[in-house]
Scaffold this motif. Structure first.
Motif, PDB file in Angstrom:
ATOM      1  N   ILE A 486       0.814  -1.212   0.000  1.00 46.48           N
ATOM      2  CA  ILE A 486       0.000   0.000   0.000  1.00 46.48           C
ATOM      3  C   ILE A 486       0.850   1.265   0.000  1.00 46.48           C
ATOM      4  CG2 ILE A 486      -1.752   1.303   1.297  1.00 46.48           C
ATOM      5  CD1 ILE A 486      -2.797  -1.383   2.354  1.00 46.48           C
ATOM      6  N   ASN A 487       1.813   1.360   0.904  1.00 45.77           N
ATOM      7  CA  ASN A 487       2.585   2.596   1.069  1.00 45.77           C
ATOM      8  C   ASN A 487       4.067   2.265   1.202  1.00 45.77           C
ATOM      9  OD1 ASN A 487       3.586   5.110   1.661  1.00 45.77           O
ATOM     10  ND2 ASN A 487       2.278   5.482   3.449  1.00 45.77           N
ATOM     11  N   HIS A 488       4.750   2.159   0.064  1.00 50.36           N
ATOM     12  CA  HIS A 488       6.168   1.781   0.073  1.00 50.36           C
ATOM     13  C   HIS A 488       7.034   2.814   0.798  1.00 50.36           C
ATOM     14  CE1 HIS A 488       5.715  -1.600  -2.746  1.00 50.36           C
ATOM     15  NE2 HIS A 488       4.813  -0.852  -3.365  1.00 50.36           N
ATOM     16  N   GLY A 489       6.628   4.048   0.775  1.00 46.37           N
ATOM     17  CA  GLY A 489       7.453   5.091   1.387  1.00 46.37           C
ATOM     18  C   GLY A 489       6.981   5.506   2.762  1.00 46.37           C
ATOM     19  N   ALA A 490       6.305   4.615   3.463  1.00 41.45           N
ATOM     20  CA  ALA A 490       5.783   4.962   4.800  1.00 41.45           C
ATOM     21  C   ALA A 490       6.912   5.371   5.738  1.00 41.45           C
ATOM     22  CB  ALA A 490       5.030   3.774   5.373  1.00 41.45           C
ATOM     23  N   SER A 491       6.676   6.416   6.510  1.00 45.13           N
ATOM     24  CA  SER A 491       7.691   6.904   7.441  1.00 45.13           C
ATOM     25  C   SER A 491       7.806   5.991   8.661  1.00 45.13           C
ATOM     26  CB  SER A 491       7.327   8.313   7.899  1.00 45.13           C
ATOM     27  OG  SER A 491       6.123   8.300   8.652  1.00 45.13           O
ATOM     28  N   GLU A 492       8.913   6.137   9.378  1.00 48.13           N
ATOM     29  CA  GLU A 492       9.137   5.353  10.592  1.00 48.13           C
ATOM     30  C   GLU A 492       8.015   5.591  11.605  1.00 48.13           C
ATOM     31  OE1 GLU A 492      12.390   3.564  11.854  1.00 48.13           O
ATOM     32  OE2 GLU A 492      12.084   3.076   9.756  1.00 48.13           O
ATOM     33  N   SER A 493       7.611   6.837  11.765  1.00 47.39           N
ATOM     34  CA  SER A 493       6.568   7.153  12.753  1.00 47.39           C
ATOM     35  C   SER A 493       5.229   6.534  12.358  1.00 47.39           C
ATOM     36  CB  SER A 493       6.428   8.672  12.890  1.00 47.39           C
ATOM     37  OG  SER A 493       6.079   9.260  11.641  1.00 47.39           O
ATOM     38  N   THR A 494       4.928   6.515  11.049  1.00 45.86           N
ATOM     39  CA  THR A 494       3.682   5.895  10.589  1.00 45.86           C
ATOM     40  C   THR A 494       3.683   4.392  10.844  1.00 45.86           C
ATOM     41  OG1 THR A 494       3.399   7.570   8.870  1.00 45.86           O
ATOM     42  CG2 THR A 494       2.199   5.494   8.586  1.00 45.86           C
ATOM     43  N   LEU A 495       4.797   3.735  10.517  1.00 46.29           N
ATOM     44  CA  LEU A 495       4.908   2.295  10.748  1.00 46.29           C
ATOM     45  C   LEU A 495       4.801   1.963  12.232  1.00 46.29           C
ATOM     46  CD1 LEU A 495       7.797   1.399   8.269  1.00 46.29           C
ATOM     47  CD2 LEU A 495       5.359   0.922   7.996  1.00 46.29           C
ATOM     48  N   LYS A 496       5.383   2.807  13.063  1.00 51.00           N
ATOM     49  CA  LYS A 496       5.339   2.578  14.506  1.00 51.00           C
ATOM     50  C   LYS A 496       3.911   2.680  15.032  1.00 51.00           C
ATOM     51  CE  LYS A 496       7.637   3.995  18.785  1.00 51.00           C
ATOM     52  NZ  LYS A 496       8.681   4.883  19.365  1.00 51.00           N
ATOM     53  N   ARG A 497       3.207   3.739  14.621  1.00 50.37           N
ATOM     54  CA  ARG A 497       1.821   3.913  15.077  1.00 50.37           C
ATOM     55  C   ARG A 497       0.931   2.779  14.585  1.00 50.37           C
ATOM     56  NH1 ARG A 497       2.761   9.379  13.690  1.00 50.37           N
ATOM     57  NH2 ARG A 497       1.645   9.057  11.709  1.00 50.37           N
TER      58      ARG A 497
END
Length: 620
Positions: A486-497
């Motif tokens: 879905i989101n290859h460029g997801a940020s670290e903070s997004t993945l963490k949440r």
């Protein structure tokens, strides 16, 4: 666990606090590191003790310390043959898959099993199929562990007045809520407490917290089991004495009965589940709670009827039931072993549902295959094989885990054969055998504080499995679906949440579904572990060792094993009316799952074009 002291509870709370301290340390240690690799694999840097004990603790789950003891108690010494194949697990799992799986994971920077399969074939379809099946079966595994955690806590807190008050309040609040009102208040409270504790420390600490709490829990399990072994043998008079007493035992009977008071002037009383009633030369134990007054008899309730004369003579009525009269309406006997002394010390062991006994020869052979191969196919084990530091760590860990399992499982068999003698009537709730026996052993020995540490052993096993499974499901959803698709460029903070949100959501759903679980926790364990192995074992092995394997073959293997497993389980449910798979030709369904998965994978792979490029990239 009636020991007249809060010492056991305090000991248990100290242990739980230690788990949270490890989670806090792990979170601080992980700061500044790349989130996905650290949160889901601990940066792939674990040495012998961390790797060996997290592998051992993850497999020694609530099934080992709650479901397995329940089966030993119910069926006797035959469980030694039932579990024997498990000793081969370290050699099979670590030796067969360890080095190659770790190699692929490092080269493609994978953190999940679906991601490895997707990278091996360059196919998102393989990864998505694996993710969907993993989440489905892991959910059943979580149900079993949450049930075990709730049972352990309810036993530990059963004699705390404040806890009973809270449990009664919760029961009154939920009595009008469908589904939830079928569970007792004490179980609901403990289920929520347990799930909250595990979810919080998994969310906070990630994989490193899981591994280091597994290390502590592995040590607690080992020490706790040896402590129970010493107490059980000393109180029963030695292994020979226990075996001689088991040799004269006959299986109990289950009955529907009406209870009454002989005197109409006696006030109404509540008889809780587990109340002992002695009437002349008979001994009964209530398998459900009821209310009773002198005016009218009770509604029909389930009773356990003790049939061994020596046991009957040792049982006295509980004070609340001294004048209760029992009128049996209907009786159910064991289909194999009823009225036969010696069935608890010989194969195939007594069985309530099967006329060939618990462990017929075909079933025994099946489980000797099931345990090493089935556990080898578990994604939770495979994830750990992606996190060890080097080849020496792997070699030493194989020996370490093999010795650990041999000691643990032999000791458990002896302990709960002794428990069969020391603690009659546990057939009314077999999964409580472990914590109830821990309470009895320590109370008799005059060391009630030790009960907290002994109960911490199965609790540690449950926590070490739940945290691993929660993290495994979370990593599959976040990494394999969201980040990869879905989101290859997801940020670290997004993945963490998102990782935290998925972990909490899965935990909450598991709690809601396990409010009314099957009677035997081990039924869930066998279904989930068998399904995961049927789905993953042969596709993974063929992917690592056969250059001709294709993406279509991997998908066919996963779906073929899964479909066969679900069909046999559904067939068994229709035939038996309970959550139990059909044993075609007397063999464990896992054998047929594995055969189907293998045939489907090989046939589909051979029918497609040959492409060895990815295989040569990793292993050439």
């Amino acid at each position: 666990m009636n020991n007249g002291s809060n010492a056991a509870l305090y000991s248990f709370l100290i242990y739980t606090v230690a788990v949270f301290l490890l989670a806090i340390w792990s979170e601080r240690y992980s700061k500044g590191k790349e989130f996905v690799g650290e949160y889901f694999l601990g940066s792939r840097g674990f040495g012998v003790w961390a790797f060996a004990l997290t592998f051992a603790a993850t497999n020694a789950s609530g099934g080992s310390f709650m479901g397995f003891p329940a089966l030993i108690y119910t069926h006797g010494w035959t469980l030694a043959f039932w579990i024997a194949g498990f000793m081969m697990l370290p050699l099979m799992s670590m030796g067969l898959l360890g080095k190659r799986l770790n190699q692929v994971a490092r080269r493609c920077d994978a953190v999940t099993i679906p991601e490895i399969l997707g990278a091996r074939f360059g196919s998102p379809a393989v990864a998505l199929t694996a993710t969907g099946l993993l989440v489905f079966f892991m959910f059943f595994y979580l149900l079993a562990q949450f049930k075990a955690g709730g049972k352990i806590l309810s036993t530990l807190l059963s004699d705390e007045p404040s806890f009973q008050s809270i449990a009664s309040t919760v029961a009154s609040w939920t009595q009008s809520i469908p589904w939830i009102n079928q569970a007792s208040g004490d179980y609901l409270v403990c289920l929520v407490l347990f799930s909250t504790a595990v979810i919080v420390y998994v969310v906070y600490g990630g994989f490193r917290a899981v591994v280091w709490t597994d290390v502590m829990q592995g040590i607690v399990m080992f020490v706790g089991v040896l402590g129970m072994l010493a107490l059980a043998l000393s109180q029963v008079g030695g292994l020979r004495q226990a075996t001689e007493k088991m040799a004269v035992m006959t299986p109990p009977e289950f009955a529907q009965a009406v209870l009454s008071f002989p005197d109409a002037s006696l006030p109404e009383v509540a008889l809780p589940k587990g109340t002992w009633i002695r009437q002349a030369d008979h001994a009964y134990r209530t398998a459900e709670s009821t209310r009773l007054s002198g005016v009218a008899p009770s509604d029909p309730i389930k009773l356990l009827v003790i049939t061994t004369p020596d046991e009957i003579q040792s049982i006295e009525s509980d004070s609340i039931a001294e004048s209760v009269q029992v009128q049996i309406k209907e009786t159910t006997r064991y289909q194999f072993g009823a009225g036969k002394p010696g069935v608890y010390v010989s194969n195939p062991g007594p069985s309530l549902h099967s006329d060939v006994g618990f462990l017929a020869i075909g079933t025994a052979i099946s489980f000797f295959i099931f345990w090493p191969f089935g556990a080898t196919g578990q994604p939770a084990n495979m994830v750990r094989l992606m996190a060890f530091k080097d080849s020496r760590t792997l070699r030493v860990s194989i020996v370490t885990v093999a010795i650990y399992y041999a000691v643990i499982y032999l000791a458990l068999i002896v302990i709960f054969c002794c428990g069969r003698v020391l603690l009659p009537g546990m057939e009314i709730d077999p999964d409580r055998t472990m914590p109830d026996l821990a309470g009895k052993l320590t109370s008799t020995a005059g060391v009630p504080w030790l009960a907290g540490l002994l109960v911490a052993a199965p609790f540690a096993a449950v926590m070490s499995s739940v945290d691993s499974f929660l993290l495994l499901v979370s990593s599959s959803v976040v990494r394999d679906i969201y980040q990869k698709q879905i989101n290859h460029g997801a940020s670290e903070s997004t993945l963490k949440r998102l990782s935290h949100l998925v972990t909490v959501t899965v935990g909450v759903l598991a709690v809601l579904l396990v409010v009314n679980p099957p009677m035997f926790l081990q039924d869930l364990i066998v279904f989930a572990s068998g399904g995961l192995a049927a789905c993953f074992l042969m596709p993974i092995v063929l992917s690592l060792y056969w250059g001709r394997m294709t993406a279509a073959g991997a998908i066919a293997g996963m779906l073929g094993g899964t479909i066969m497993h679900v069909v046999l389980t559904g067939w068994g449910y229709v035939q038996h009316g309970e959550f139990r798979a059909y044993e075609f030709l007397g063999l464990n369904p896992f054998v047929w799952d594995l055969v189907t998965s293998s045939i489907a994978a090989v046939l589909v792979a051979k029918s497609g074009p040959i492409d060895r490029a990815k295989y040569d990239e990793y292993f050439g």
